[in-house]
Enzyme design. Structure first.
Site, PDB file in Angstrom:
ATOM      1  N   GLU A 119       2.477  -3.126 -14.474  1.00  0.00           N
ATOM      2  CA  GLU A 119       0.669  -3.247 -14.679  1.00  0.00           C
ATOM      3  C   GLU A 119       0.018  -1.562 -14.705  1.00  0.00           C
ATOM      4  O   GLU A 119       0.410  -0.934 -14.334  1.00  0.00           O
ATOM      5  CB  GLU A 119       0.656  -3.618 -12.962  1.00  0.00           C
ATOM      6  CG  GLU A 119       1.114  -5.170 -12.525  1.00  0.00           C
ATOM      7  CD  GLU A 119       0.427  -5.541 -11.259  1.00  0.00           C
ATOM      8  OE1 GLU A 119       0.031  -6.326 -10.807  1.00  0.00           O
ATOM      9  OE2 GLU A 119       0.859  -4.702 -10.440  1.00  0.00           O
ATOM     10  N   CYS A 132      -4.650   4.379 -14.141  1.00  0.00           N
ATOM     11  CA  CYS A 132      -3.947   4.634 -13.485  1.00  0.00           C
ATOM     12  C   CYS A 132      -2.443   4.111 -14.538  1.00  0.00           C
ATOM     13  O   CYS A 132      -2.540   2.733 -14.672  1.00  0.00           O
ATOM     14  CB  CYS A 132      -3.631   3.994 -11.954  1.00  0.00           C
ATOM     15  SG  CYS A 132      -1.886   4.584 -10.724  1.00  0.00           S
ATOM     16  N   CYS A 139      10.670  -0.151  -9.265  1.00  0.00           N
ATOM     17  CA  CYS A 139      10.682   1.355  -8.810  1.00  0.00           C
ATOM     18  C   CYS A 139      11.814   1.457  -8.012  1.00  0.00           C
ATOM     19  O   CYS A 139      12.720   0.832  -6.959  1.00  0.00           O
ATOM     20  CB  CYS A 139       9.221   1.467  -7.801  1.00  0.00           C
ATOM     21  SG  CYS A 139       9.416   2.919  -6.627  1.00  0.00           S
ATOM     22  N   CYS A 143       9.601   3.014  -0.630  1.00  0.00           N
ATOM     23  CA  CYS A 143       8.828   3.708   0.048  1.00  0.00           C
ATOM     24  C   CYS A 143       8.476   2.612   0.851  1.00  0.00           C
ATOM     25  O   CYS A 143       8.441   1.619   0.326  1.00  0.00           O
ATOM     26  CB  CYS A 143       7.829   4.796  -0.474  1.00  0.00           C
ATOM     27  SG  CYS A 143       8.028   6.151  -1.324  1.00  0.00           S
ATOM     28  N   CYS A 146       4.993   1.112   0.473  1.00  0.00           N
ATOM     29  CA  CYS A 146       4.064   0.573  -1.033  1.00  0.00           C
ATOM     30  C   CYS A 146       4.701  -0.961  -1.304  1.00  0.00           C
ATOM     31  O   CYS A 146       6.079  -0.773  -1.551  1.00  0.00           O
ATOM     32  CB  CYS A 146       5.196   1.956  -1.786  1.00  0.00           C
ATOM     33  SG  CYS A 146       4.701   2.228  -3.294  1.00  0.00           S
ATOM     34  N   PHE A 250       3.197  12.856   0.130  1.00  0.00           N
ATOM     35  CA  PHE A 250       3.680  14.071   1.237  1.00  0.00           C
ATOM     36  C   PHE A 250       3.335  13.083   2.211  1.00  0.00           C
ATOM     37  O   PHE A 250       4.915  12.329   2.874  1.00  0.00           O
ATOM     38  CB  PHE A 250       2.933  14.762   1.322  1.00  0.00           C
ATOM     39  CG  PHE A 250       3.349  15.685   1.331  1.00  0.00           C
ATOM     40  CD1 PHE A 250       4.719  16.933   1.524  1.00  0.00           C
ATOM     41  CD2 PHE A 250       3.029  16.046   3.473  1.00  0.00           C
ATOM     42  CE1 PHE A 250       5.280  17.634   2.124  1.00  0.00           C
ATOM     43  CE2 PHE A 250       3.723  17.479   3.518  1.00  0.00           C
ATOM     44  CZ  PHE A 250       4.540  17.838   3.440  1.00  0.00           C
ATOM     45  N   ASN A 326      -3.313   0.380   2.134  1.00  0.00           N
ATOM     46  CA  ASN A 326      -3.756  -0.350   1.223  1.00  0.00           C
ATOM     47  C   ASN A 326      -3.099  -1.929   2.049  1.00  0.00           C
ATOM     48  O   ASN A 326      -1.742  -1.603   1.806  1.00  0.00           O
ATOM     49  CB  ASN A 326      -3.981  -0.533   0.060  1.00  0.00           C
ATOM     50  CG  ASN A 326      -4.601   0.488  -0.376  1.00  0.00           C
ATOM     51  OD1 ASN A 326      -5.829   0.394   0.056  1.00  0.00           O
ATOM     52  ND2 ASN A 326      -4.468   1.221  -1.058  1.00  0.00           N
ATOM     53  N   CYS A 369      -4.205   1.589  -3.999  1.00  0.00           N
ATOM     54  CA  CYS A 369      -3.040   2.668  -4.231  1.00  0.00           C
ATOM     55  C   CYS A 369      -1.753   2.018  -3.579  1.00  0.00           C
ATOM     56  O   CYS A 369      -2.411   1.283  -2.004  1.00  0.00           O
ATOM     57  CB  CYS A 369      -3.418   3.742  -3.507  1.00  0.00           C
ATOM     58  SG  CYS A 369      -1.819   5.542  -4.061  1.00  0.00           S
TER      59      CYS A 369
END
Length: 393
Positions: A119, A132, A139, A143, A146, A250, A326, A369
């Site tokens: 995407e 973006c 991935c 995380c 995410c 971070f 989000n 995000c």
């Protein structure tokens, strides 16, 4: 298209790759470095004394005019165009769906070689337009906050697939062959989509060099931001080999919390990561490092966290982007309240650091995000689970 409408399929060239007689796929001119393009033209018999000129012409057709067919390269002879068509392809990712948010954000689901999907998201603003883009299928970092990180890594994207995302967006926005100085719709690139760019450094580097080439897409290195979760050795390479702006994902001010939120921290602790930031080339108030900090209720959003954050980054020209979490289905966290986010920002601001609160964009189409994850992949898994359930009856 309204936000409530389903994603619309887009008609575009089918991602079918022409092949040589021996079955090997024809090489794609998109994504070739300048040296690779020179070698490729030489190998197919372009006269040595013409290679430099033909190289320049082809580069302009690909990255200034945005052509998709050799037939459109009208300043090349028919014989050369035929030779190119016999030996190469001009191939972009295929747009499977495009969704448009109520705020104008566009999310593209793109199919690449092997049938995989990634995407990309275009975010229009009054003073710029940011694209973006993704660097991997899935991935590897997992995380915990995410959504993208819940999709397992499949493979790295090629140079052509990374550059191709830029070309697809410019196609959709009809932004080719613009005059020098004319306002650009795609003015900024952020490597903040699917994947960790610094687990694919070589291809990201070559793709960004194409994007920065003055005779093509011609984006300034300061208009490109690479976001990393903290692959410390590769941060040094980015500074030396790309020179773009740097953003650090971070999100925590202690190793214990960051180990959970950003698991790569177990390998590269906060102190090591911040030293790499201090060593990053050309740091100044004009070229600051961005620290991205997602605001998670009762996890990392206390006044103590804010004070610890400004102490940690002391001496680094930096700004802190505060990102309201989000949410996504099944997320283990909640978004910090607006009051808590603003109090956190006040402490950071009083310490002398800019701390803009990022306004979530494209939430209604899961384009904000941390939300990027192929809807088609989710649907495919759902269908597979249903089929297994039926078989078990």
């Amino acid at each position: 298209m309204s936000a409530s409408a389903p994603a619309a399929p887009i008609t575009q060239d089918v991602l079918t790759i022409p092949r040589k007689q021996d079955g090997d796929a024809l090489p794609n001119l998109i994504g070739m470095t300048r040296d690779q393009l020179t070698e490729a033209l030489t190998n197919v018999g372009i006269a040595e004394k013409q290679v430099k000129m033909r190289h320049g012409q082809i580069w302009q057709w690909l990255y200034v005019k945005g052509v998709k067919s050799f037939d459109h390269m009208t300043n090349l002879s028919k014989d050369i165009r035929n030779k190119l068509a016999e030996n190469f392809v001009i191939l972009r990712p295929e747009i499977v769906t495009k969704q448009v948010s109520t705020d104008g954000t566009r999310k593209y689901l793109l199919r690449i070689q092997g049938g995989h999907e990634v995407e990309a998201v275009y975010i229009p603003e009054t003073d710029r337009g940011t694209l973006c883009i993704s660097s991997q299928v899935g991935c590897t970092l997992t995380c915990s906050f995410c959504h993208t990180g819940t999709q397992k890594l499949v493979r790295n994207l090629t140079v052509a697939e990374i550059v191709g995302q830029i070309l697809v967006a410019r196609d959709d926005l009809e932004e080719w062959d613009i005059a020098p100085g004319e306002k650009r719709l795609v003015s900024n690139i952020v490597l903040m989509g699917m994947g960790e760019p610094l687990y694919n450094t070589d291809n990201v580097r070559d793709a960004m060099k194409i994007a920065m080439d003055d005779s093509g897409i011609a984006l300034s290195r300061r208009r490109i931001t690479l976001s990393t979760s903290g692959i410390v050795p590769e941060i040094y390479r980015v500074g030396e080999e790309i020179g773009c702006m740097l953003a650090i994902s971070f999100h925590a001010t202690t190793d214990d919390v960051r180990d959970t939120l950003v698991p790569i921290n177990r390998k590269h602790k906060i102190a090591e990561l911040l030293q790499a930031c201090r060593d990053y080339p050309r740091l100044s108030n004009a070229e600051r490092i961005t620290f991205e900090y997602v605001m998670l209720k009762d996890v990392n959003d206390s006044d103590e966290d804010a004070r610890r954050l400004v102490k940690l980054i002391e001496g680094i020209p930096a700004k802190i982007n505060l990102i309201p979490f989000n949410p996504w289905p099944g997320a283990p966290y909640e978004r910090s309240s607006n009051n808590r986010i603003h109090k956190f920002a006040d402490i950071v601001n009083e310490a002398g650091y800019s701390s803009p609160i990022r306004r979530p964009r494209g939430e209604d189409i899961m384009a904000a995000c941390g939300q990027l994850k192929s809807a088609t992949e989710r649907a495919r898994k759902s269908r597979a689970q249903m089929e297994r359930g039926i078989e078990g009856l």
